[in-house]
Design an enzyme around this catalytic site. Structure first.
Site, PDB file in Angstrom:
ATOM      1  N   THR A 168       0.835  -1.197   0.000  1.00 61.40           N
ATOM      2  CA  THR A 168       0.000   0.000   0.000  1.00 61.40           C
ATOM      3  C   THR A 168       0.871   1.248   0.000  1.00 61.40           C
ATOM      4  OG1 THR A 168      -1.767  -1.185   1.134  1.00 61.40           O
ATOM      5  CG2 THR A 168      -1.838   1.221   1.211  1.00 61.40           C
ATOM      6  N   ASP A 169       1.910   1.258   0.811  1.00 61.69           N
ATOM      7  CA  ASP A 169       2.868   2.366   0.800  1.00 61.69           C
ATOM      8  C   ASP A 169       3.528   2.505  -0.570  1.00 61.69           C
ATOM      9  OD1 ASP A 169       2.708   3.622   3.234  1.00 61.69           O
ATOM     10  OD2 ASP A 169       4.321   2.490   4.164  1.00 61.69           O
ATOM     11  N   LEU A 170       3.953   1.396  -1.128  1.00 56.52           N
ATOM     12  CA  LEU A 170       4.668   1.451  -2.409  1.00 56.52           C
ATOM     13  C   LEU A 170       3.754   1.901  -3.537  1.00 56.52           C
ATOM     14  CD1 LEU A 170       6.779  -1.812  -2.017  1.00 56.52           C
ATOM     15  CD2 LEU A 170       7.595   0.543  -1.832  1.00 56.52           C
TER      16      LEU A 170
END
Length: 464
Positions: free
Chosen positions: A230-232
Site C-alpha cells: 500500500t505504501d509502495l
C-alpha cells in the site's frame, strides 16, 4: 529543453541572502520563469529549447536525465514519500530531504538488520538525496523551509493534515510565497472527510482498504503482504502525480496542490476485485496463491519447492496438459473453457497438483521452457539475486556509503534508451548537507550558518 521547462528558475530575488520570491499573481511563476508560455508550447518543435522533446535532442547531450534542474523539497518520512522522491531523484531531480535533528527519518531506527549504525530499511529508499537537519518547530527553522520552498519546484510532505499549517508551512502558506509550487501531500486518508486526521500506516490502510481481506490462505486468517504494497503503490501514484503536476504547471504557469493518500491508492488498486462487488455484489474472498477468475493460475507444490503456472486462455491450458502428460484432462468436457474450469476448480487442481508433486522444480522448468505458458519458481532472496534475468536487468545497484562502505539496494525498475540511472549518490547521513544547502542554495553567509547551528535551528553532520 525539459529541464528548462520543468525545472527551477534562476531567480535572483530568491538566490541572494535568503530573500523570498515576492508574492506573485496566481497566473505567473517566478520572474524569468519559462513556465508561463502558451499551453500550446507543451509539444513544441524539437528546435525549441523549451519543448518537452528538446531535452533529448540537445547537441552534445550525453546521458541527460529528464528531471535535471528540478528541485524537490522532501519533508516525507518512512516509505511512501521517500520511495516517490527516490524515483524522482533517479530521473535527475535534486532532492533535498528535510529531517529532524539527531534522529532523522523514522526508518533510520528500524532494524535490525543494520550496516554499521545505518538501517538497511532507510538505505533501501533514500539514494540520490541530500539531507538537511532542520528544527521546523523553531521559527528560524520554519523560515528556512519557506525559503527553500520559494526556490524549489516541488514540495512533498506526509504529515497529518493541519500539522504543517500550524508551523506556517501548509499549502496555503507556501502558495503565497511560491505560487509556482507543486505541493504534494501524502496522508493516510486524504485532506478532508470523516477519517482525515487519522495517522496512516501501511498495514492499517491495507486492512481498511480490503487488501488484507483478500490476502492469505483460502481457509486461513488475513495476511499482510510481505512488503508494504500500500505504501509502495502510494509512492508510485505520488511519483506520477508530481510529474503530472510539473507538466500542468508548464501548461498553465500555476502550481497545484496534490492529495495522495494510502486509502485511495489501495482501493484504486483493487481493480477487478472491487468491480466484482460494485457490479455484481460479489463479496471477495482469499484464494492463497490462486486466482478467483482464472484456473489454473496458482502455485503448485513440486518435490522440492513450488512452481507458479498460469493458463490465461484455453490454448495455454491444453499446452499445460501436454507438458504434464494429461491429454485426457484437456479433452474433458468439464475443463474445456476457463468458465468451466473455474466452476470445477477443486477437482482439476487436485489432478494437476498430484502430477506436479512427482518431479523436481528444475525438471518442470525444463519442460515448460519455450512453451509459451507463463511459469516460474517461487524464489528465495538468494535465488532472486542470482537469477540471470535479474542480473541482466541491472537490479542490483551498488554505492559507496560515506560511513559503512559499499552497499547494495534494488535498482530502478525502468530503463530508458537515452539515459541511465547509473552512478547514484548514496543515502545521506542525517544533516550531511545542511551547510551546503544553506550556503549554495539560499546564499547564507558562514556566520549566519554558524548562528543557526549554535541555536539548534539546524544541525550539520560532519563526515569523518
Amino acid at each position: 529543453m525539459l529541464s528548462a521547462a520543468l525545472g527551477r528558475r534562476s531567480c535572483s530575488c530568491v538566490r541572494r541572502r535568503r530573500r523570498l520570491c515576492p508574492t506573485l499573481p496566481s497566473s505567473s511563476g517566478c520572474p524569468a520563469s519559462p513556465l508561463s508560455p502558451s499551453p500550446l508550447r507543451i509539444l513544441s518543435s524539437p528546435s525549441s529549447s523549451r519543448g518537452v522533446q528538446g531535452s533529448s535532442l540537445q547537441p552534445g547531450a550525453n546521458n541527460v536525465k529528464p528531471l535535471e534542474g528540478v528541485k524537490i523539497l522532501d519533508l516525507t518520512r518512512v516509505l511512501a514519500g521517500p520511495f516517490a522522491t527516490m524515483n524522482l531523484g533517479d530521473l535527475g531531480a535534486e532532492v533535498i530531504k528535510v529531517e529532524r535533528p539527531g534522529v532523522g527519518d523514522d526508518t533510520r531506527a528500524w532494524g535490525p538488520p543494520f550496516v554499521g549504525t545505518e538501517s538497511i530499511y532507510f538505505l533501501s529508499v533514500n539514494r540520490n538525496k541530500k539531507s538537511i537537519a532542520v528544527n521546523m518547530k523553531n521559527p528560524k527553522g520554519a523560515k528556512i523551509i519557506r525559503e527553500l520552498a520559494a526556490v524549489s519546484d516541488v514540495f512533498v510532505e506526509n504529515y497529518v493534515p493541519g500539522k504543517l499549517a500550524e508551523m506556517g508551512l501548509g499549502y496555503e502558506d507556501i502558495n503565497k510565497i511560491a505560487p509556482h509550487i507543486v505541493y504534494c501531500s501524502i496522508t493516510g486518508y486524504g485532506q478532508t472527510g470523516p477519517a482525515f486526521q487519522r495517522a496512516g500506516y501501511d498495514s492499517v490502510a491495507a486492512a481498511v482498504s480490503g487488501l488484507m481481506h483478500i490476502t492469505g490462505p483460502e481457509d486461513g486468517d488475513p495476511v499482510r503482504p510481505g512488503v508494504a504494497m500500500t505504501d509502495l503503490a502510494t509512492g508510485l501514484y505520488t511519483y506520477g502525480a508530481i510529474m503530472a503536476g510539473l507538466l500542468q504547471r508548464y501548461k498553465t504557469g500555476k502550481g497545484v496542490h496534490i492529495d495522495c493518500n494510502l486509502l485511495s491508492s489501495q482501493v484504486a488498486c483493487l481493480t477487478h476485485i472491487a468491480a466484482n462487488y460494485l457490479n455484481c455484489k460479489m463479496e471477495a474472498k482469499r484464494w492463497g496463491t490462486a486466482h478467483g477468475s482464472i484456473v489454473p493460475y496458482q502455485a503448485f507444490k513440486t518435490k522440492d519447492g513450488y512452481l507458479v503456472v498460469g493458463a490465461g486462455n484455453d490454448q495455454q491450458f491444453v499446452t499445460v496438459c501436454k507438458i504434464l502428460n494429461l491429454l485426457e484432462v484437456s479433452k474433458d468436457s468439464r475443463y474445456k473453457t476457463n468458465k468451466l474450469r473455474v466452476q470445477n476448480r477443486k477437482e482439476l487442481i487436485e489432478i494437476l497438483s498430484a502430477r506436479f508433486s512427482e518431479k523436481m522444480t528444475t525438471k518442470w522448468l525444463e519442460l515448460f521452457e519455450g512453451s509459451g505458458v507463463p511459469y516460474g519458481p517461487i524464489n528465495s532472496m538468494q535465488q532472486v539475486f542470482s537469477d540471470p534475468q535479474v542480473l541482466h536487468n541491472g537490479l542490483i545497484m551498488e554505492m559507496d556509503h560515506p560511513t559503512v562502505g559499499k552497499i547494495a539496494v534494488p535498482g530502478p525498475a525502468v530503463r530508458y534508451s537515452e539515459f541511465s540511472a547509473s552512478k547514484p549518490k548514496p543515502p545521506p547521513l542525517v544533516g550531511q548537507h545542511t551547510a551546503e544547502v544553506l550556503k549554495g542554495t539560499l546564499g547564507y553567509e558562514d556566520n549566519a550558518i554558524e548562528e543557526l547551528l549554535r541555536t539548534g535551528a539546524v544541525v550539520q553532520h560532519e563526515v569523518k
